[in-house]
Each structure stands twice: as C-alpha cells, then as structure tokens.
Design an enzyme around this catalytic site. Sequence first.
Site, PDB file in Angstrom:
ATOM      1  N   THR A 145       0.799  -1.386  -0.033  1.00 20.40           N
ATOM      2  CA  THR A 145      -0.084   0.001  -0.095  1.00 20.40           C
ATOM      3  C   THR A 145       0.859   1.200  -0.077  1.00 20.40           C
ATOM      4  O   THR A 145       1.846   1.498   0.725  1.00 20.40           O
ATOM      5  CB  THR A 145      -0.903   0.132   1.394  1.00 20.40           C
ATOM      6  OG1 THR A 145      -1.662  -1.166   1.492  1.00 20.40           O
ATOM      7  CG2 THR A 145      -1.822   1.344   1.249  1.00 20.40           C
ATOM      8  N   GLY A 160      -1.039   6.720  -2.641  1.00 20.45           N
ATOM      9  CA  GLY A 160      -2.105   6.922  -3.797  1.00 20.45           C
ATOM     10  C   GLY A 160      -2.408   5.470  -4.392  1.00 20.45           C
ATOM     11  O   GLY A 160      -3.057   5.504  -5.215  1.00 20.45           O
ATOM     12  N   ILE A 165       1.521   0.402   6.905  1.00 19.27           N
ATOM     13  CA  ILE A 165       2.251  -0.841   6.847  1.00 19.27           C
ATOM     14  C   ILE A 165       2.212  -1.385   8.154  1.00 19.27           C
ATOM     15  O   ILE A 165       2.878  -0.897   9.106  1.00 19.27           O
ATOM     16  CB  ILE A 165       3.814  -0.584   6.408  1.00 19.27           C
ATOM     17  CG1 ILE A 165       3.687  -0.120   4.938  1.00 19.27           C
ATOM     18  CG2 ILE A 165       4.418  -2.169   6.081  1.00 19.27           C
ATOM     19  CD1 ILE A 165       2.758  -0.747   3.682  1.00 19.27           C
ATOM     20  N   GLU A 211      -4.649 -13.857   3.017  1.00 18.10           N
ATOM     21  CA  GLU A 211      -4.987 -12.839   3.729  1.00 18.10           C
ATOM     22  C   GLU A 211      -6.511 -12.531   3.818  1.00 18.10           C
ATOM     23  O   GLU A 211      -6.865 -12.034   5.154  1.00 18.10           O
ATOM     24  CB  GLU A 211      -4.492 -11.550   3.097  1.00 18.10           C
ATOM     25  CG  GLU A 211      -4.402 -10.158   3.604  1.00 18.10           C
ATOM     26  CD  GLU A 211      -3.817  -9.137   3.123  1.00 18.10           C
ATOM     27  OE1 GLU A 211      -4.001  -7.790   3.237  1.00 18.10           O
ATOM     28  OE2 GLU A 211      -2.773  -9.438   2.480  1.00 18.10           O
ATOM     29  N   ARG A 212      -7.341 -12.781   2.908  1.00 21.92           N
ATOM     30  CA  ARG A 212      -8.586 -12.315   3.302  1.00 21.92           C
ATOM     31  C   ARG A 212      -9.201 -13.352   3.944  1.00 21.92           C
ATOM     32  O   ARG A 212     -10.316 -12.887   4.557  1.00 21.92           O
ATOM     33  CB  ARG A 212      -9.228 -12.053   1.663  1.00 21.92           C
ATOM     34  CG  ARG A 212      -8.837 -10.900   0.947  1.00 21.92           C
ATOM     35  CD  ARG A 212      -9.048 -10.444  -0.285  1.00 21.92           C
ATOM     36  NE  ARG A 212      -8.671  -9.182  -0.702  1.00 21.92           N
ATOM     37  CZ  ARG A 212      -8.372  -8.835  -1.907  1.00 21.92           C
ATOM     38  NH1 ARG A 212      -8.517  -9.671  -2.880  1.00 21.92           N
ATOM     39  NH2 ARG A 212      -7.654  -7.638  -2.256  1.00 21.92           N
ATOM     40  N   ARG A 219     -28.485  -7.053  32.867  1.00 19.67           N
ATOM     41  CA  ARG A 219     -28.960  -5.661  33.127  1.00 19.67           C
ATOM     42  C   ARG A 219     -30.354  -5.512  33.218  1.00 19.67           C
ATOM     43  O   ARG A 219     -31.240  -5.862  32.292  1.00 19.67           O
ATOM     44  CB  ARG A 219     -28.446  -4.855  31.920  1.00 19.67           C
ATOM     45  CG  ARG A 219     -28.454  -3.474  31.790  1.00 19.67           C
ATOM     46  CD  ARG A 219     -28.124  -2.580  32.767  1.00 19.67           C
ATOM     47  NE  ARG A 219     -27.839  -1.124  32.472  1.00 19.67           N
ATOM     48  CZ  ARG A 219     -28.801  -0.362  32.687  1.00 19.67           C
ATOM     49  NH1 ARG A 219     -29.799  -0.838  33.678  1.00 19.67           N
ATOM     50  NH2 ARG A 219     -28.757   1.000  32.633  1.00 19.67           N
ATOM     51  N   GLN A 227     -24.562  -0.885  21.151  1.00 21.88           N
ATOM     52  CA  GLN A 227     -25.626  -0.025  21.512  1.00 21.88           C
ATOM     53  C   GLN A 227     -26.586  -0.548  22.769  1.00 21.88           C
ATOM     54  O   GLN A 227     -27.152  -0.262  23.614  1.00 21.88           O
ATOM     55  CB  GLN A 227     -26.612   0.005  20.147  1.00 21.88           C
ATOM     56  CG  GLN A 227     -28.071   0.671  20.420  1.00 21.88           C
ATOM     57  CD  GLN A 227     -28.123   2.071  20.461  1.00 21.88           C
ATOM     58  OE1 GLN A 227     -27.014   2.746  20.125  1.00 21.88           O
ATOM     59  NE2 GLN A 227     -28.859   2.943  20.827  1.00 21.88           N
ATOM     60  N   HIS A 256     -25.393  -2.091  25.025  1.00 24.29           N
ATOM     61  CA  HIS A 256     -24.373  -2.037  26.328  1.00 24.29           C
ATOM     62  C   HIS A 256     -24.745  -0.680  26.937  1.00 24.29           C
ATOM     63  O   HIS A 256     -24.325  -0.239  27.942  1.00 24.29           O
ATOM     64  CB  HIS A 256     -23.005  -2.182  26.182  1.00 24.29           C
ATOM     65  CG  HIS A 256     -22.711  -3.630  26.253  1.00 24.29           C
ATOM     66  ND1 HIS A 256     -22.821  -4.481  25.083  1.00 24.29           N
ATOM     67  CD2 HIS A 256     -21.843  -4.210  27.160  1.00 24.29           C
ATOM     68  CE1 HIS A 256     -22.066  -5.447  25.371  1.00 24.29           C
ATOM     69  NE2 HIS A 256     -21.709  -5.347  26.652  1.00 24.29           N
TER      70      HIS A 256
END
Length: 377
Positions: free
Chosen positions: A128, A131, A159, A242-243, A268, A336, A338
Amino acid sequence: MDNIYTTPEHELLREQVARFIAREVEPHGAAWEEAGRVPRDVLRRMGQAGLLGLMYEGRYGGGDADALTNLVFAEALSQSTFAGFIITVLVHTDMAGPHLHHAGSAAQKEKYLHKVTAGEMIAAVGITEPGAGSDVAGIRTTARRDGADWVLNGTKMFITNGVHADLYFIAAKTGAGRHDMTMFVVEKGTPGFSVGRALKKTGWLSSDTAELVLDNVRIPAANVLGEEGKGFYSVMKNFQTERIALAAMAVGHCTQALQLTLGYVRQRQAFGATLWDQQTIRQRLSMLDARTRAARSFMYHCAWSVTQGRDIVQEVSMLKALTGELVNEVVQTCQQFHGGMGYIRETAIERLWRDARVLAIGGGATEVMLEEVAKRY
C-alpha cells in the site's frame, strides 16, 4: 460451534491457542495498547510453541499445514478481544510470510524462514502507498537495475508491523506496464530504508503501523523475491490467504461481541425487567448470531476449497465483503445494547467497536471486493 470441516487435531490447536491467549495476552493487552506495540518476547514464545509457521515447510520450522488448519489458527487467535495483537500476528503469518513461503528461493528460505517461524525476525509486507491501496497496480515505488544490484525509491503507507519489523517484502514497479512489478526482500537497517513516521490509528492500538521511505535503497539481485516482473500476480495469490484470515478476524469479533452482549443483557435491569426480557433485543441478537454462523460456514467452505485446489477468487472476495460489513453491524448493535458502558474505553465491547471498523477497509475495501465478484459473473 463445531463444523464438518475440522478434525480432533484442529480442535487441539484451537485449545492450544486459547490457552496461550488466556495466559499471555488478555492480562497484558491493555498495557500493550498504551505502549502501541506487542512485546517481541511474546511473539518469540509463540514461535517456540510452533504457532508462527503452521503453513510453512517443516524443514524450515513450519508445520506443513493446509488452509483449513491455518483458518482454525486465525479463528482461534481472533477470540482475543485485543485485535492489535491479532493483526500483528496475522500479518506476520498470513500476509507477509506467505510471500517468502510461496516465492522465496531455497537460499532465501534458508536464510530467513527459520527465523520467521521462530519469531526471531518479524515480517511486514509493503504494498500500500499514499495513492494506491486496494488498487495494487497503481503503486508508484520503483526499482531499477544498476549493475548487479537493484535500487528502490518510493513511499509505503499503512504498513502493519512497519515500525518494529526486521524483514520487509516490498512491491515495486520494474517496467512500464500496469502490472509490471516485482517483490523484493529488504532488511531493516539497509541504507536508505527508514520508517518515515509511526501512524496513530483509531483502533488496533497495540499494532504498530508505519509510513516507510525508500530513498535509493540498494539491494543485491539475490533479494528479488520470486520471478522478476511477476510480483503483481504473487500479491494477488497471497490476497486469498490474507482475506480468509481477515474474515476469521471478523467472525471472531462477531462471536466475542455476541457472547459479551448475551451475558450483559441477561443481567442488566431496565424498567423492572432484564434487557433480555425485551423481545426486540432477543430477536435482534438471535438474527445476528444466525448470520454470523452462516458467514462462518461459508468461511470454512472457502478454506476447504483452497485445499482442493479450486479457483475461489470470487468466493473469497464475497467472503471478505460479507464479513467486513457484518462485523461492523454486529459490533455496533452489541455496543448499542450496552448503553453508556459501551462507550467507555476500558470495556471490551468498546474496543471491539473501534477495532472492527477497519475490517471493511483493509485487505480490500468492500466496494473493491464486490467489483471483484461482479466481474467474474
């Protein structure tokens, strides 16, 4: 959540990673976030436990494991609530190291891979740029031949492991064509190679992230990684590993967020009853759990397909887009529920909320992934 793809050996690996996280990570993760890095001795202990080279060849200290085993490891690792630690490890094992594993020469592997699997050298991958992110072919870093050497010039951005790594796999343009690029091995300390700056992020706080500067970095031809001019295709190949790893991270965050929230809403009290007694909350969490389980099954199917040698670029692109968006929905909804506690920095759910956001961006933004899907119909 068991599935048809895993074996008893996989479950033993999952248990081993869980014990390591409970002992070595969770008690110290908050301090690492303050420090902005994971201590090197922790990574070395992972190497000593055989956890940093599962997919690599046994003769270099690896485990000769397949994609399913690697997925089990990534998913088990992602049960930690400290994603900065998780990504530090996964970049080393699943995003940087595979370049050496797939394309490295025998001499390069002999020189480096033992140290990578032992955690003695930490790896990063420099693709990466300011640009060029998901558009890999748009990189502008160049490498020109000068006698027996190559000279690299350019800047890399965002990086992971960039500040504290020892070994960098750098992509650079070596021709006029859009896809004419080559991968190079660059060691820390090479003259002209420096960390421009450490970057401050919203999440992944214990993961060091850097801008890298290459100013007339001279390296020998022996440091070409793989075939000259074919680096683009090497990057594309490694993106699949990686993905899947990033999908495992997303599914792990979903699972952790749902577990934390189920425990919280059951105790709660509000308006004379628990939050769990509110039908809308029960049903919302149930649906998010169902979608998480469905995504997990698809993820395991993708990893299994890799072991069968199938071309699954479309499916992995679907998986990355799906899980990157799902984790943001799941974690935000759980936060939300929580209430105010979900916005307090010391809570795990707030940390998951911060850390989840980048999973729809890094490793291929959702929009780019969907284009990869669409052009394969």
